[in-house]
Design an enzyme around this catalytic site. Sequence first.
Site, mmCIF file in Angstrom:
data_model
loop_
_atom_site.group_PDB
_atom_site.id
_atom_site.type_symbol
_atom_site.label_atom_id
_atom_site.label_comp_id
_atom_site.label_asym_id
_atom_site.label_seq_id
_atom_site.Cartn_x
_atom_site.Cartn_y
_atom_site.Cartn_z
ATOM 1 N N HIS A 19 0.811 -1.200 0.000
ATOM 2 C CA HIS A 19 0.000 0.000 0.000
ATOM 3 C C HIS A 19 0.850 1.258 0.000
ATOM 4 C CE1 HIS A 19 -4.216 -1.639 0.832
ATOM 5 N NE2 HIS A 19 -3.473 -2.551 0.274
ATOM 6 N N GLU B 266 6.928 -33.689 -1.522
ATOM 7 C CA GLU B 266 5.715 -33.193 -2.161
ATOM 8 C C GLU B 266 6.060 -32.503 -3.471
ATOM 9 O OE1 GLU B 266 3.556 -34.809 -0.412
ATOM 10 O OE2 GLU B 266 2.274 -33.121 0.147
ATOM 11 N N LYS C 249 -14.139 -8.529 -8.637
ATOM 12 C CA LYS C 249 -13.266 -9.316 -9.518
ATOM 13 C C LYS C 249 -12.558 -10.420 -8.729
ATOM 14 C CE LYS C 249 -9.809 -8.708 -13.088
ATOM 15 N NZ LYS C 249 -8.906 -7.785 -13.772
ATOM 16 N N ASP C 250 -12.107 -10.094 -7.525
ATOM 17 C CA ASP C 250 -11.463 -11.111 -6.692
ATOM 18 C C ASP C 250 -12.449 -12.210 -6.313
ATOM 19 O OD1 ASP C 250 -8.897 -10.195 -6.724
ATOM 20 O OD2 ASP C 250 -9.061 -9.024 -4.885
ATOM 21 N N SER D 53 0.092 -1.112 -6.304
ATOM 22 C CA SER D 53 0.202 -2.255 -7.205
ATOM 23 C C SER D 53 0.904 -1.853 -8.494
ATOM 24 C CB SER D 53 -1.197 -2.765 -7.571
ATOM 25 O OG SER D 53 -1.918 -3.081 -6.419
HETATM 26 C C1 HEM Z 1 0.377 -21.967 6.228
HETATM 27 C C2 HEM Z 1 -0.573 -22.748 6.284
HETATM 28 C C3 HEM Z 1 -0.443 -24.249 6.427
HETATM 29 C C4 HEM Z 1 0.130 -25.155 5.570
HETATM 30 C C5 HEM Z 1 0.805 -24.874 4.238
HETATM 31 C C6 HEM Z 1 -0.054 -26.464 6.163
HETATM 32 C C7 HEM Z 1 0.401 -27.666 5.612
HETATM 33 C C8 HEM Z 1 0.179 -28.933 6.126
HETATM 34 C C9 HEM Z 1 0.522 -30.180 5.496
HETATM 35 C C10 HEM Z 1 1.253 -30.332 4.158
HETATM 36 C C11 HEM Z 1 0.095 -31.186 6.303
HETATM 37 C C12 HEM Z 1 0.161 -32.695 6.026
HETATM 38 C C13 HEM Z 1 -1.163 -33.074 5.364
HETATM 39 C C14 HEM Z 1 -1.372 -34.556 5.174
HETATM 40 O O1 HEM Z 1 -0.643 -35.173 4.378
HETATM 41 O O2 HEM Z 1 -2.282 -35.089 5.800
HETATM 42 C C15 HEM Z 1 -0.492 -30.592 7.472
HETATM 43 C C16 HEM Z 1 -1.043 -31.300 8.544
HETATM 44 C C17 HEM Z 1 -1.577 -30.730 9.682
HETATM 45 N N1 HEM Z 1 -1.714 -29.374 9.947
HETATM 46 FE FE1 HEM Z 1 -1.230 -27.871 8.671
HETATM 47 N N2 HEM Z 1 -0.714 -26.327 7.365
HETATM 48 C C18 HEM Z 1 -0.967 -24.989 7.573
HETATM 49 C C19 HEM Z 1 -1.597 -24.429 8.663
HETATM 50 C C20 HEM Z 1 -2.006 -25.137 9.801
HETATM 51 C C21 HEM Z 1 -2.541 -24.544 11.008
HETATM 52 C C22 HEM Z 1 -2.759 -23.058 11.245
HETATM 53 C C23 HEM Z 1 -2.818 -25.582 11.881
HETATM 54 C C24 HEM Z 1 -3.374 -25.580 13.290
HETATM 55 C C25 HEM Z 1 -3.535 -24.646 14.034
HETATM 56 C C26 HEM Z 1 -2.462 -26.813 11.229
HETATM 57 C C27 HEM Z 1 -2.615 -28.063 11.802
HETATM 58 C C28 HEM Z 1 -2.304 -29.246 11.182
HETATM 59 C C29 HEM Z 1 -2.537 -30.556 11.741
HETATM 60 C C30 HEM Z 1 -3.180 -30.869 13.109
HETATM 61 C C31 HEM Z 1 -2.081 -31.487 10.801
HETATM 62 C C32 HEM Z 1 -2.105 -33.023 10.922
HETATM 63 C C33 HEM Z 1 -3.356 -33.568 10.302
HETATM 64 C C34 HEM Z 1 -3.152 -34.000 8.869
HETATM 65 O O3 HEM Z 1 -2.067 -34.476 8.527
HETATM 66 O O4 HEM Z 1 -4.094 -33.875 8.083
HETATM 67 N N3 HEM Z 1 -1.975 -26.501 9.984
HETATM 68 N N4 HEM Z 1 -0.440 -29.219 7.351
#
Ligand code: HEM
Lengths: 420, 213
Positions: free
Chosen positions: A208, A279, A235-236, A212
């Site tokens: 800002h 991945e 648009k978004d 942009s």
């Molecule tokens: C920047 C954002 C985020 C990204 C890119 C991300 C990415 C990921 C990835 C790649 C996995 C493994 C998924 C799988 O193969 O099952 C995962 C699992 C998990 N994430 Fe995140 N995550 C994000 C934000 C969060 C936040 C904010 C929380 C909780 C407060 C969270 C909690 C969990 C939990 C509990 C798992 C295990 C369950 C699972 O594997 O499905 N994540 N996350």
Amino acid sequence: MPNRIIKWIDQRFPLTSFVKHELTGYPTPRNLSYWWNFGFLAGFVLMLQVATGIFLAMHYKADVALSFDSIQHIMRDVNYGWLLRYMHSTGASAFFFVIFVHMARTLYYGSYRAPRELLWWTGQGLLLLLMATAFMGYLLPWGQMSFWGATVITNLFQATPFYGEQVVIWLRGDYTVGDATLSRFFALHYLFPFIIIGAVIVHLVALHSVKSSNPSGIDLAAKDNIPFHPYFTIKDLYGLGLFLMVYCVFVFFMPNSLIEPANNIPANPMQTPNHIVPEWYFLPFYAILRSVPNMVGGVVAMGLSVMMFAFMPFLDRSRIPGGAHYRPIYRLQFYLFMLDMLVLGYVGYVPPTSQTMLIGQIATLCYFASFFLVPFISKVEERWLIKRGLPPQLMALMESESAGIAKRKLKPQRRKGDMA
Amino acid sequence: MKKFMTLLACCCFASSALASEAKLEAVKVGVDLQTVARGVDAVMNSCHSCHSLKYIKYHDLVNLGIDKSVVDTWRGDQPMDSAMLAQMSESDAVQAYGKAPPDLSLMAKARDGGASYVYSYLLGYYITPEGMSGNHIYPATKMPDILGISGITDEAGRAEAQGKARDIVSFLAWAADPDEQTRHKLGYYVLGYLFVLTFLLYLVKNQVWSKLK
Ligand code: HEM
């Protein structure tokens, strides 16, 4: 009544003026193309990941004996747990997809150049945070790929000078990836997205301040800027609808295409899978890592490959505005770079053979060359283009732009006054 | 540019070179209740002695639509909400086969090729010229030829074994992803909704932008 409340607040807090300045009234170039939708989409996916992640965390157990089962508990017993988990696992891929497009847009249109360097660098920081978050999240399901991926990547820190061994143990909290690693990765995986939110705010404040960029690459006259609301809100939202359709095809019809089959086998430290793949979003960088025969060299090359983007404001010496728009050679280079990324991604995916090793090494060279050649190519290209003759209005703009830059260099403190 | 063309050509070559590994027989799993029910039956009779399905509980089968009296005979005196554990203990299995039989709940998603892998594996047994048992898909496997496919010589017997393998795999696919049908159904609604919403947003967008001249 609501008006009175707002008035009460406005007397104590700049609510209306903030919303007017930074949200609804924010002046936006009217010629933005749909490539400019991806920043908003990235913010949306971030919120989606936080929302689904918090609910997953309510049912997830970070314990080597329980975590694999707890994922199955989420998938089978929790009401719509499968939806939460597939939204989250697909959301990670969607996040990288959106961010990669967003970065490609910036590279193509040269939006990293003055005065947007800081904006670009905060974006680079966001990329690193995102990578760290996704890497730690991937350990949480505690499948075979989770375990071995984390083992391979933490092992790379052995390349740290003098303290390699200690750093690896310090990261893992143990001699091998184990319960200590899982617990800390969970804690940090929960924390990092909130750091990302903070970094996004910094990113937006920078945006800002410099406004942009736009497809013409030229700062537009005030009359060509339109208020963000309602033009870009709608648009978004329309772009969001398109994005959600693609996202939902993956979530509902092919969520497992984004989960490596081996991650449906519980982690087993005694048995190495015959082929460890990260991945898809890490594949190009992984290919660069493997292309260097020496481990330290590979780690340095991989780290550098992610960080190369940060050097772009220094590397691009051309003063021609409009990014790739008015620059045929840069445009060609851009497309070759995209192609090179795809080749690297492929090489990172397949099991290494001498043939793919060679392809990977050539592609790695091309990767770094596409950055290091930019200073020379951009200079030569600029000279060539000016000799060939640019559209007159472009020449005029270049002059006023370089005058602007010179002014800023002379008296940096003047900037504040300029802005107001 | 030429360099990149050769590179691309190399890529195509490399991918065709890779495809020469043991070919899986593709199978389209059944999702109808009859097929899946025949599949549970076959798994209970031929696989359950060695393999567990620990993420499936007996009442999941009843919820799926399997006759309760049939499920009762399978579970014996175990409670309805106990997991489908193997009849043989793991240590006995290791002693007998040298390796613990893996849990089958997620098997249909846990190998490259998924259900087709399991199908091809079950049907991949043959007798080597030395008279030993071999498997095309997993040559060193410790699991015996359960469907007896290596001893079948006639077409009819083969077709029957293939049918049984498909039933089994259909059940395992359900076990690996029991909510798949619900997911697809919900998916169609969500996509339909999004389609209408996006179309309307498109119209609104055009209308808003048409005010700009
Ligand atoms: C920047 C954002 C985020 C990204 C890119 C991300 C990415 C990921 C990835 C790649 C996995 C493994 C998924 C799988 O193969 O099952 C995962 C699992 C998990 N994430 Fe995140 N995550 C994000 C934000 C969060 C936040 C904010 C929380 C909780 C407060 C969270 C909690 C969990 C939990 C509990 C798992 C295990 C369950 C699972 O594997 O499905 N994540 N996350």
